[in-house]
Write a protein that holds these residues in place. Structure first.
Motif, PDB file in Angstrom:
ATOM      1  N   ILE A 212      39.270  33.349  39.662  1.00  0.00           N
ATOM      2  CA  ILE A 212      39.669  33.243  41.062  1.00  0.00           C
ATOM      3  C   ILE A 212      38.989  34.348  41.863  1.00  0.00           C
ATOM      4  O   ILE A 212      39.024  35.514  41.472  1.00  0.00           O
ATOM      5  N   LYS A 213      38.389  33.999  42.973  1.00  0.00           N
ATOM      6  CA  LYS A 213      37.669  34.975  43.795  1.00  0.00           C
ATOM      7  C   LYS A 213      38.612  35.731  44.731  1.00  0.00           C
ATOM      8  O   LYS A 213      38.401  35.809  45.941  1.00  0.00           O
ATOM      9  N   LEU A 214      39.681  36.237  44.161  1.00  0.00           N
ATOM     10  CA  LEU A 214      40.664  37.019  44.910  1.00  0.00           C
ATOM     11  C   LEU A 214      41.119  38.178  44.038  1.00  0.00           C
ATOM     12  O   LEU A 214      41.038  38.100  42.806  1.00  0.00           O
ATOM     13  N   ASP A 215      41.619  39.253  44.685  1.00  0.00           N
ATOM     14  CA  ASP A 215      42.157  40.349  43.895  1.00  0.00           C
ATOM     15  C   ASP A 215      43.500  39.927  43.302  1.00  0.00           C
ATOM     16  O   ASP A 215      43.983  38.821  43.523  1.00  0.00           O
ATOM     17  N   THR A 219      45.772  36.782  44.421  1.00  0.00           N
ATOM     18  CA  THR A 219      45.880  35.682  43.462  1.00  0.00           C
ATOM     19  C   THR A 219      47.348  35.325  43.230  1.00  0.00           C
ATOM     20  O   THR A 219      47.717  34.141  43.183  1.00  0.00           O
ATOM     21  N   ALA A 220      48.181  36.342  43.112  1.00  0.00           N
ATOM     22  CA  ALA A 220      49.615  36.106  42.932  1.00  0.00           C
ATOM     23  C   ALA A 220      50.180  35.338  44.127  1.00  0.00           C
ATOM     24  O   ALA A 220      50.968  34.400  43.966  1.00  0.00           O
ATOM     25  N   PHE A 221      49.763  35.729  45.324  1.00  0.00           N
ATOM     26  CA  PHE A 221      50.256  35.038  46.522  1.00  0.00           C
ATOM     27  C   PHE A 221      49.773  33.593  46.560  1.00  0.00           C
ATOM     28  O   PHE A 221      50.513  32.695  46.977  1.00  0.00           O
ATOM     29  N   LEU A 222      48.543  33.354  46.141  1.00  0.00           N
ATOM     30  CA  LEU A 222      48.017  31.989  46.126  1.00  0.00           C
ATOM     31  C   LEU A 222      48.891  31.091  45.248  1.00  0.00           C
ATOM     32  O   LEU A 222      49.252  29.976  45.646  1.00  0.00           O
ATOM     33  N   PHE A 223      49.236  31.577  44.054  1.00  0.00           N
ATOM     34  CA  PHE A 223      50.101  30.786  43.176  1.00  0.00           C
ATOM     35  C   PHE A 223      51.486  30.622  43.784  1.00  0.00           C
ATOM     36  O   PHE A 223      52.089  29.543  43.708  1.00  0.00           O
ATOM     37  N   ASN A 254      41.657  34.349  35.498  1.00  0.00           N
ATOM     38  CA  ASN A 254      41.203  35.716  35.752  1.00  0.00           C
ATOM     39  C   ASN A 254      41.221  35.959  37.256  1.00  0.00           C
ATOM     40  O   ASN A 254      41.144  35.021  38.051  1.00  0.00           O
ATOM     41  N   TYR A 255      41.310  37.224  37.636  1.00  0.00           N
ATOM     42  CA  TYR A 255      41.158  37.582  39.044  1.00  0.00           C
ATOM     43  C   TYR A 255      39.895  38.423  39.204  1.00  0.00           C
ATOM     44  O   TYR A 255      39.248  38.793  38.208  1.00  0.00           O
ATOM     45  N   THR A 256      39.521  38.720  40.428  1.00  0.00           N
ATOM     46  CA  THR A 256      38.297  39.477  40.686  1.00  0.00           C
ATOM     47  C   THR A 256      38.641  40.875  41.188  1.00  0.00           C
ATOM     48  O   THR A 256      39.200  41.034  42.275  1.00  0.00           O
ATOM     49  N   ASP A 257      38.337  41.864  40.377  1.00  0.00           N
ATOM     50  CA  ASP A 257      38.560  43.257  40.745  1.00  0.00           C
ATOM     51  C   ASP A 257      37.344  43.774  41.507  1.00  0.00           C
ATOM     52  O   ASP A 257      36.204  43.532  41.114  1.00  0.00           O
TER      53      ASP A 257
END
Length: 303
Positions: A212-215, A219-223, A254-257
């Motif tokens: 996922i191209k989010l931190d 990413t948690a908020f998206l879900f 995965n998320y993007t750091d």
């Protein structure tokens, strides 16, 4: 999350920090924390998953150090010390656990508590088990001890049983680690295994994970957004569905750091709880703006 490039001393210190579980009780909220995490943030498999990370990190260290077993012996010493404490205090026995509770420090300083509680006293007392569905172990534990606590007449007893469950999960994970590193040691010393890269690994990371191209917070908020909009679900029970989705996301996404690139969604339950209501609204707004812009462009295209 264990960094696979940790040096042996760094790895050892990270493991020591993990095993030195810091437990406290907040007198305002009447809630326990372990290592600064509220019990409802931890998740049933948190400790087991952390140990699997330590196992994978240890394999990398052994491979890069020609299977030098010094760190294995040091880890076993740390483990044996912790497990001796657990067995000598007989913490797996609930009455002995209650004595152990007296040693836990109370805290009352200002701290945020905004955690979704999946299990409540009311829900446990009214719980109907479905034989065809795999239930969380924690619900069995909470249900089992309702008689001993007079249906949780004292609300503090409910939190005590929760802590009892997670403390036992913690020490079970240490026994599990002891077994696995002894197996590693045996493989090297007895069977002459030199390449540990494909040696055992419980709950192996899926070969294909979605990035996922989010931190992590975004990413948690998206879900959370998808769950709240009723666009995704994994169970007819709302709370169980949300719990299962969080576990699924942690395992397969995965998320993007911003500094280290793609990273797995460990401790996802904790991050998920940080985006309740208006908390971290900067992150929430950023995701909503990104989605809104896409939806706007898509509508224009379709019209």
């Amino acid at each position: 999350m264990i960094n696979n490039m940790l040096l042996p001393l760094e790895y050892k210190q990270e493991f020591i920090d993990f095993t030195n579980e810091n437990i406290d009780f907040h007198t305002k909220y009447k809630k326990y924390r372990i290592n600064n995490m509220w019990l409802d943030e931890i998740g049933e498999y948190y400790f087991h998953d952390r140990i699997n990370e330590f196992i994978e990190g240890l394999k990398v260290i052994l491979i890069s150090n020609n299977n030098n077993l010094l760190i294995v012996d040091e880890l076993l010493t740390i483990l044996q010390h912790k497990l001796l404490f657990f067995s000598s205090k007989n913490i797996q026995n609930y009455e002995s656990f209650l004595k152990f509770l007296r040693t836990i420090k109370n805290i009352d300083f200002e701290i945020e508590y905004n955690v979704q509680e999946i299990y409540t006293i009311e829900k446990v007392l009214d719980y109907k088990f479905n034989g065809s569905v795999e239930e969380d172990n924690i619900i069995y534990c909470l249900f089992t001890y309702k008689d001993r606590t007079e249906n949780y007449k004292e609300k503090d007893d409910f939190e005590k049983v929760k802590l009892y469950f997670y403390i036992n999960q913690f020490y079970k994970s240490l026994y599990y680690f002891e077994e696995k590193i002894n197996n590693l040691k045996n493989a090297i010393q007895v069977y002459g295994v030199t390449d540990l890269s494909h040696y055992f690994s419980d709950n192996k990371t899926p070969e294909n994970k979605c990035n996922i191209k989010l931190d992590k917070i975004s990413t948690a908020f998206l879900f959370k957004l998808l769950v709240e909009a009723d666009l995704i679900y994994m169970d007819d029970d709302k709370y169980k569905s949300e719990s299962k989705i969080k576990k699924f996301a942690e395992k397969y996404f995965n998320y993007t750091d911003s500094k280290f690139g793609i990273k797995p969604l460990t401790d996802f339950n904790k991050e998920y709880s940080k985006v309740k209501d208006k908390q971290r609204k900067d992150k929430q707004s950023a995701v909503l703006n990104q989605l809104s812009e896409y939806i706007k462009n898509k509508r224009t295209y379709l019209n």
